[in-house]
Write a protein that holds these residues in place. Structure first.
Motif, PDB file in Angstrom:
ATOM      1  N   LEU A  83     126.424 -46.730  40.927  1.00  0.00           N
ATOM      2  CA  LEU A  83     127.571 -46.694  40.028  1.00  0.00           C
ATOM      3  C   LEU A  83     127.633 -47.980  39.211  1.00  0.00           C
ATOM      4  CD1 LEU A  83     130.252 -45.429  42.593  1.00  0.00           C
ATOM      5  CD2 LEU A  83     128.553 -44.103  41.332  1.00  0.00           C
ATOM      6  N   ASP A  84     127.643 -47.826  37.895  1.00  0.00           N
ATOM      7  CA  ASP A  84     127.720 -48.969  36.998  1.00  0.00           C
ATOM      8  C   ASP A  84     129.136 -49.075  36.432  1.00  0.00           C
ATOM      9  OD1 ASP A  84     127.092 -51.124  35.452  1.00  0.00           O
ATOM     10  OD2 ASP A  84     125.802 -50.048  34.050  1.00  0.00           O
ATOM     11  N   GLU A  85     129.895 -50.024  36.961  1.00  0.00           N
ATOM     12  CA  GLU A  85     131.276 -50.305  36.567  1.00  0.00           C
ATOM     13  C   GLU A  85     132.189 -49.074  36.646  1.00  0.00           C
ATOM     14  OE1 GLU A  85     131.531 -52.505  32.935  1.00  0.00           O
ATOM     15  OE2 GLU A  85     129.908 -53.868  33.485  1.00  0.00           O
ATOM     16  N   PRO A  86     132.310 -48.473  37.829  1.00  0.00           N
ATOM     17  CA  PRO A  86     133.192 -47.304  37.982  1.00  0.00           C
ATOM     18  C   PRO A  86     134.649 -47.631  37.712  1.00  0.00           C
ATOM     19  CG  PRO A  86     132.525 -48.140  40.135  1.00  0.00           C
ATOM     20  CD  PRO A  86     131.692 -48.863  39.113  1.00  0.00           C
ATOM     21  N   GLU A  87     135.034 -48.905  37.823  1.00  0.00           N
ATOM     22  CA  GLU A  87     136.434 -49.278  37.587  1.00  0.00           C
ATOM     23  C   GLU A  87     136.843 -49.151  36.128  1.00  0.00           C
ATOM     24  OE1 GLU A  87     134.138 -53.197  37.109  1.00  0.00           O
ATOM     25  OE2 GLU A  87     134.036 -51.409  38.364  1.00  0.00           O
ATOM     26  N   ALA A  88     135.863 -48.921  35.228  1.00  0.00           N
ATOM     27  CA  ALA A  88     136.164 -48.861  33.796  1.00  0.00           C
ATOM     28  C   ALA A  88     137.232 -47.817  33.477  1.00  0.00           C
ATOM     29  CB  ALA A  88     134.897 -48.574  33.003  1.00  0.00           C
TER      30      ALA A  88
END
Length: 241
Positions: free
Chosen positions: A153-158
């Motif tokens: 996961l690449d920056e799921p908080e976006a």
């Protein structure tokens, strides 16, 4: 855990002055050992964490535009620049999983709209485009992530509010508590990085180094801001005077 180790094949490198080996953390990397079910990559923008995560996705044969092995579509500039230079060591090897690129999630959602014939059962029963950005991410995590697999996961908080970041941590816990899933996550979120007993690799500096949660810039800067907000902002804004 399934993925145990990543090895960089330096014998294949032709130039250390060109991308991706122009990135200091990647130039110096030899091996990276994964010892936890949840691993975080942290660092400033451009430090190489997304490049390495994308390379792992490439070696897993996931779509580097975002998705799993069976999601075939293209997004401009989504090819991996580092995938040919790494080797992954597994025990056992798994083929199930998913690569999330927050920046190209819209294209993935459009691809699912075109291909889904099962009433979006893997996405909460609705098109991802018919859900808010945060809802669509959580629908993916809740319904598509299942069984033995590795999830990158690449920056799921976006797309996630602070409350939904906490909901995501519960999903992480549920998926990993029976050793059914492994997560490698590139993140800037001090909430996500607080996941208990996670392994954290910092890409800041010349070498990738394992650090504790409290030693990340994300934790220390956020903590300082919350405790000294007025002073910090006064100092920041005084630079314009």
């Amino acid at each position: 855990m399934f993925l145990k180790k990543l090895t960089v094949l330096h014998e294949k490198v032709l130039s250390y002055s060109k991308y991706p080996f122009s990135i200091p953390a990647l130039k110096s990397l030899r091996e990276l050992a994964f010892q936890k079910d949840v691993t975080f990559f942290v660092g400033e923008n451009g430090s190489g964490k997304s490049t390495l995560l994308e390379a792992i996705a490439d070696k897993c044969e996931f779509n580097t535009a975002g998705g799993g092995r069976n999601n075939t579509y293209e997004v401009h500039a989504s090819a991996s620049a580092f995938g040919d230079f790494i080797r992954l060591s597994w025990l056992p090897k798994v083929t199930n999983g998913f690569f999330l690129r927050a920046e190209s999630f819209y294209h993935f959602a459009s691809h699912i709209d075109e291909m889904d014939n099962n009433g979006f059962i893997n996405y909460g029963g609705r098109s991802l485009h018919e859900q808010s950005h945060g809802e669509s991410f959580l629908s993916l995590f809740k319904h598509r992530f299942k069984g033995k697999g590795i999830y990158l996961l690449d920056e799921p908080e976006a797309a996630l509010s602070p409350a939904r970041q906490l909901a995501f941590l519960k999903i992480l816990h549920d998926l990993t508590r029976n050793k059914q899933a492994q997560f490698i996550i590139a993140s800037h979120s001090p909430i996500l990085l607080g996941y208990p007993e996670a392994q954290i690799f910092s890409f800041d500096g010349e070498n990738i180094a394992e650090v504790s949660y409290e030693d990340t810039d994300h934790y220390s800067l956020t903590k300082y801001f919350l405790e000294h907000r007025e002073r910090l902002l006064a100092e920041l804004f005084s630079e314009d005077v």
